[in-house]
Design a protein around this motif. Sequence first.
Motif, short mmCIF file in Angstrom:
data_model
loop_
_atom_site.label_atom_id
_atom_site.label_comp_id
_atom_site.label_asym_id
_atom_site.label_seq_id
_atom_site.Cartn_x
_atom_site.Cartn_y
_atom_site.Cartn_z
N TYR A 78 4.71 17.47 -11.43
CA TYR A 78 4.37 17.11 -10.06
C TYR A 78 4.56 15.62 -9.82
O TYR A 78 4.26 14.81 -10.69
CB TYR A 78 2.91 17.47 -9.76
N GLU A 79 5.01 15.29 -8.61
CA GLU A 79 5.08 13.90 -8.18
C GLU A 79 4.41 13.76 -6.82
O GLU A 79 4.45 14.69 -6.01
CB GLU A 79 6.54 13.42 -8.08
N LEU A 80 3.83 12.60 -6.60
CA LEU A 80 3.25 12.26 -5.29
C LEU A 80 4.04 11.10 -4.74
O LEU A 80 4.13 10.05 -5.38
CB LEU A 80 1.77 11.88 -5.44
N TRP A 81 4.65 11.31 -3.59
CA TRP A 81 5.42 10.26 -2.92
C TRP A 81 4.63 9.81 -1.70
O TRP A 81 4.18 10.64 -0.90
CB TRP A 81 6.77 10.77 -2.46
N VAL A 82 4.46 8.52 -1.54
CA VAL A 82 3.67 7.98 -0.43
C VAL A 82 4.51 6.96 0.34
O VAL A 82 5.13 6.08 -0.26
CB VAL A 82 2.38 7.30 -0.94
N ALA A 83 4.52 7.09 1.67
CA ALA A 83 5.19 6.13 2.54
C ALA A 83 4.22 5.75 3.65
O ALA A 83 3.49 6.59 4.17
CB ALA A 83 6.45 6.74 3.14
N GLY A 84 4.20 4.47 4.00
CA GLY A 84 3.34 4.02 5.09
C GLY A 84 2.80 2.63 4.81
O GLY A 84 3.19 1.97 3.84
N ASP A 85 1.89 2.21 5.68
CA ASP A 85 1.27 0.91 5.53
C ASP A 85 -0.14 0.98 6.08
O ASP A 85 -0.47 1.84 6.89
CB ASP A 85 2.08 -0.15 6.27
N GLY A 86 -0.97 0.06 5.64
CA GLY A 86 -2.35 0.01 6.11
C GLY A 86 -3.20 -0.73 5.09
O GLY A 86 -2.70 -1.26 4.09
N SER A 87 -4.50 -0.73 5.33
CA SER A 87 -5.39 -1.52 4.49
C SER A 87 -5.48 -0.99 3.06
O SER A 87 -5.87 -1.73 2.15
CB SER A 87 -6.79 -1.57 5.11
N ALA A 88 -5.10 0.27 2.82
CA ALA A 88 -5.17 0.84 1.47
C ALA A 88 -3.87 0.64 0.68
O ALA A 88 -3.74 1.17 -0.41
CB ALA A 88 -5.51 2.33 1.54
N ARG A 89 -2.94 -0.15 1.21
CA ARG A 89 -1.68 -0.38 0.50
C ARG A 89 -1.91 -0.91 -0.92
O ARG A 89 -1.28 -0.41 -1.86
CB ARG A 89 -0.77 -1.31 1.28
N PRO A 90 -2.81 -1.90 -1.15
CA PRO A 90 -3.02 -2.35 -2.53
C PRO A 90 -3.48 -1.22 -3.46
O PRO A 90 -3.04 -1.14 -4.61
CB PRO A 90 -4.09 -3.44 -2.39
N TYR A 91 -4.35 -0.34 -2.96
CA TYR A 91 -4.81 0.79 -3.77
C TYR A 91 -3.63 1.71 -4.11
O TYR A 91 -3.47 2.12 -5.26
CB TYR A 91 -5.90 1.56 -3.02
N VAL A 92 -2.82 2.02 -3.12
CA VAL A 92 -1.67 2.91 -3.33
C VAL A 92 -0.69 2.28 -4.32
O VAL A 92 -0.20 2.95 -5.24
CB VAL A 92 -0.98 3.25 -1.99
N LYS A 93 -0.42 1.00 -4.15
CA LYS A 93 0.50 0.30 -5.07
C LYS A 93 -0.05 0.29 -6.49
O LYS A 93 0.70 0.46 -7.45
CB LYS A 93 0.77 -1.11 -4.57
N SER A 94 -1.36 0.13 -6.64
CA SER A 94 -1.95 0.13 -7.99
C SER A 94 -1.84 1.52 -8.62
O SER A 94 -1.61 1.64 -9.82
CB SER A 94 -3.40 -0.35 -7.95
N GLN A 95 -1.99 2.56 -7.81
CA GLN A 95 -1.84 3.93 -8.32
C GLN A 95 -0.39 4.17 -8.77
O GLN A 95 -0.15 4.78 -9.80
CB GLN A 95 -2.25 4.94 -7.26
N ALA A 96 0.55 3.70 -7.97
CA ALA A 96 1.97 3.87 -8.31
C ALA A 96 2.31 3.11 -9.59
O ALA A 96 3.08 3.59 -10.43
CB ALA A 96 2.85 3.42 -7.16
N ALA A 97 1.73 1.93 -9.77
CA ALA A 97 1.98 1.14 -10.97
C ALA A 97 1.37 1.79 -12.21
O ALA A 97 1.92 1.69 -13.31
CB ALA A 97 1.44 -0.28 -10.79
N ALA A 98 0.25 2.47 -12.03
CA ALA A 98 -0.47 3.05 -13.16
C ALA A 98 0.01 4.45 -13.56
O ALA A 98 -0.25 4.90 -14.66
CB ALA A 98 -1.97 3.10 -12.85
N HIS A 99 0.71 5.13 -12.65
CA HIS A 99 1.10 6.53 -12.91
C HIS A 99 2.57 6.71 -12.57
O HIS A 99 2.98 6.53 -11.42
CB HIS A 99 0.26 7.49 -12.06
N GLU A 100 3.35 7.14 -13.56
CA GLU A 100 4.79 7.25 -13.32
C GLU A 100 5.16 8.39 -12.38
O GLU A 100 6.25 8.40 -11.85
CB GLU A 100 5.56 7.36 -14.63
N ASN A 101 4.25 9.32 -12.14
CA ASN A 101 4.56 10.39 -11.19
C ASN A 101 4.04 10.10 -9.77
O ASN A 101 3.97 10.99 -8.93
CB ASN A 101 4.03 11.74 -11.69
N VAL A 102 3.69 8.84 -9.51
CA VAL A 102 3.33 8.40 -8.15
C VAL A 102 4.37 7.39 -7.70
O VAL A 102 4.64 6.41 -8.39
CB VAL A 102 1.92 7.75 -8.12
N LYS A 103 4.97 7.64 -6.54
CA LYS A 103 5.99 6.74 -6.00
C LYS A 103 5.53 6.22 -4.65
O LYS A 103 5.25 7.01 -3.74
CB LYS A 103 7.33 7.48 -5.78
#
Length: 194
Positions: free
Chosen positions: A142-167
């Motif tokens: 499974y992969e999770l792909w996320v597109a967008g912007d908002g106040s949670a961008r740092p959280y999303v970017k940290s998740q993508a950096a920590a998990h190779e199946n998050v883009k």
Amino acid sequence: DAVLIVYSLQLAFSLAVHALRRRHPTLRVIVVVPDIPGKYGVPRRWGSPRGVWERLMGPLHSQMVRDADALVLLTDQMRDVLKVDGRPCVVVEGFSPEPKITGVSPRTAESKFIIAYTGTLELAFGLRDLFEARALLPADQYELWVAGDGSARPYVKSQAAAHENVKYVGFLDKEGVEELQSRRTVLGNPRPPQ
């Protein structure tokens, strides 16, 4: 009679609709409400600049709803919040027919199961729940792909950096969103119903 369809409760739209209704009383206005700003959306702290702005704009959003002859709502719960009363109203519940997108390669059977989220990045919209659910799935399938912007961008970017199946692919234009959505297995909307 002319009909004006307005998408979203935005300040500029509210002012324009109110002015047009005063000049052209026979104008029919349909307002599409995908989200309710402020109190029922993602409320900001009272003293923050954004919080003050939302509280000042609240009456203008209400005015546009009052100026509407009919409404298109995302959820049934919006009826009570917006005081639809007896006006014509349709609730779409966020569903739409499968789009026909040309010029994009279809997803292959060999690819991973792809969950895509495209939209505003706010933790109040259930993003943390989406990431916690992703963690329950096998990362090699499974992969999770996320597109967008908002106040949670740092959280999303940290998740993508920590998990190779998050883009995290950033903020995309309409064509980019359509291309990403055409490659997904499912679209996720984790927003809590309350």
